[in-house]
Design an enzyme around this catalytic site. Structure first.
Site, short mmCIF file in Angstrom:
data_model
loop_
_atom_site.label_atom_id
_atom_site.label_comp_id
_atom_site.label_asym_id
_atom_site.label_seq_id
_atom_site.Cartn_x
_atom_site.Cartn_y
_atom_site.Cartn_z
N GLY A 92 -48.32 -62.46 84.01
CA GLY A 92 -47.17 -62.40 84.92
C GLY A 92 -45.87 -62.34 84.14
N ASP A 312 -47.48 -75.29 84.29
CA ASP A 312 -48.67 -74.82 83.58
C ASP A 312 -49.61 -75.96 83.20
OD1 ASP A 312 -47.79 -72.22 83.72
OD2 ASP A 312 -46.82 -72.26 81.77
#
Ligand code: S3P
Length: 426
Positions: A92, A312
């Site tokens: 991404g 994350d």
């Protein structure tokens, strides 16, 4: 490499100096080299699928790249129209930042990715770019890749984003460098700030005032980058959790970026009771140092602020939640649903398979600490889910399937894991 069986682990005490280099900084280092006059030099570049795809794209855009295995040197005569479709793989970051970089470049560009990336939302960058004159299209009115970009003149903007996303912010900062006037970008919470630091270091006019970044158009090419990429705190965090959940364990994680927008998960683990210390060693573009993590009894916490600072790491942090006393709560984390997998459901399903009680909400979940049980968990093609449940296996043994994705960010993960436990890969 389709599955791994991890054995439960005894106490360990190790220093790790070879945590994978930072993914965010590696992507940016090769992309930003396209904006410099002269040769950029990058050492300790992350040689993993995501970032090697960005390097390949930069070559397809006409950069002159030499690589002696140690230092990558990049020089560019401006972005050239590529012969190839530009493949961002699983990344991404790659796709969204290239959108910003290419929207103002001369030529036609097609960005694509793997089946996971082609399902992730791109409107968050394509719409603000279209609003300033970019010519971008893709499936579902430019929300889904493949994306086609025809470089165009961009107008100056004052944009306020609803999402705290460094990918969106970086995309718009890159677009701003070529817009026809001063631009401002405001975000709801500060997201990671590598783009601002690195471009500033290269001489770009980038000023940060709280949540607002002001960017002046590039009058001339920037100074080349000379950067050694620090190790990635998001990758290091798997071993931080490993130490935090293993009786009498400790780990020293060396050469990690200590950028405050990146180490929030370590702070969360500290709040849970783990014994963590930080030692600053150098400071160029980023503060860099060592993080020591020692096991201590863990207690539940609530995580609801600055979610983008630990977006994350939440899957790995959730393994620590499962080993803590009490019910941990994650709120305001709807962004987890549009990561490499829908990380709210992959985390919750995985923990449930391991006998841990959870509750799922649209924007988060709860985890009741308990006894992790050995299970078989599929990664759903998401590197961070794969590595998180492998780390859970240090408590109880675990099978994790669909492992190729680990190569997107942490190719030497198993080599390091083998220092603390026995694994069988098939
Ligand atoms: C990244 C930003 C984050 C993060 C991703 C890397 C970056 O995404 O999840 O792994 O390098 O800018 P968002 O900014 O979209 O939250």
């Amino acid at each position: 490499m389709s599955s791994v069986n991890v054995s439960a682990c005894e106490k360990f005490s190790i220093n790790i100096s070879s945590i994978a280099p930072d993914k965010s900084i590696s992507h940016r280092s090769v992309m930003f080299s396209m904006l410099a006059s002269g040769t950029s030099e990058i050492t300790n570049f992350l040689r993993a699928e995501d970032t090697l795809n960005s390097l390949e794209i930069v070559k397809n855009l006409g950069a002159n790249v030499t690589d002696d295995g140690e230092t990558i040197k990049i020089s560019s005569n401006g972005i050239q129209e590529p012969f190839e479709i530009l493949d961002c793989g699983n990344s991404g970051t790659g796709m969204r930042l290239f959108c910003g970089l290419l929207s103002s470049a001369n030529g036609h560009f097609v960005l694509t990715g793997d089946k996971y990336l082609r399902s992730r939302p791109m409107k968050r960058v394509t719409q603000p770019l279209r609003d300033i004159g970019a010519i971008i299209d893709g499936r579902e009115d430019s929300n889904l890749a493949p994306l086609s970009i025809r470089g165009a003149a961009l107008k100056a903007f004052d944009y306020t984003s609803k999402i705290a996303s460094a990918q969106v912010k970086s995309c718009m900062i890159l677009a701003a460098l070529r817009a026809d006037g001063k631009c401002t970008y405001t975000e709801p919470e500060l997201s990671r700030d590598h783009t601002e630091r690195m471009l500033k270091g290269m001489g770009a006019s980038v000023e940060v005032d709280g949540l607002r970044t002001t960017v002046g158009p590039m009058k001339e090419l920037l100074k080349p980058l000379k950067i050694r990429v620090p190790s990635d705190p998001s990758s290091a965090f798997f071993f931080a959790v490993a130490a935090a959940i293993t009786p009498n364990a400790s780990v020293v994680l060396e050469g990690i970026t200590l950028n405050e927008t990146r180490i929030e998960a370590f702070k969360a683990l500290e709040r849970m009771g783990a014994d963590i210390s930080y030692e600053l060693r150098s400071d160029k573009y980023e503060p860099i140092g060592d993080i020591t993590v020692k096991q201590a009894p863990l207690k539940a916490i609530t995580v609801e602020n600055n979610i983008s600072w630990l977006i994350d790491e939440l899957p790995a942090l959730s393994i620590a939640f499962a080993c803590a006393e009490g019910v941990s709560v994650v709120k305001n984390a709807e962004e987890l649903r549009v990561k490499e997998s829908d990380r709210i459901s992959t985390v919750v399903d995985g923990l449930n398979a391991c006998g841990i009680e959870t509750t799922e909400y649209e924007d988060g979940y709860t985890v009741k600490g308990g006894t992790l049980k050995s299970a078989s968990v599929d990664s759903d093609g998401d590197h961070r889910i794969a590595m998180s449940f492998i780390i859970a296996g240090l408590r109880c043994g675990m099978e994790v399937t669909d492992l190729e994705c680990i190569n997107t960010s942490f190719p030497n993960f198993f080599e390091l894991l083998q220092k603390i436990t026995t694994i069988k890969i098939s």
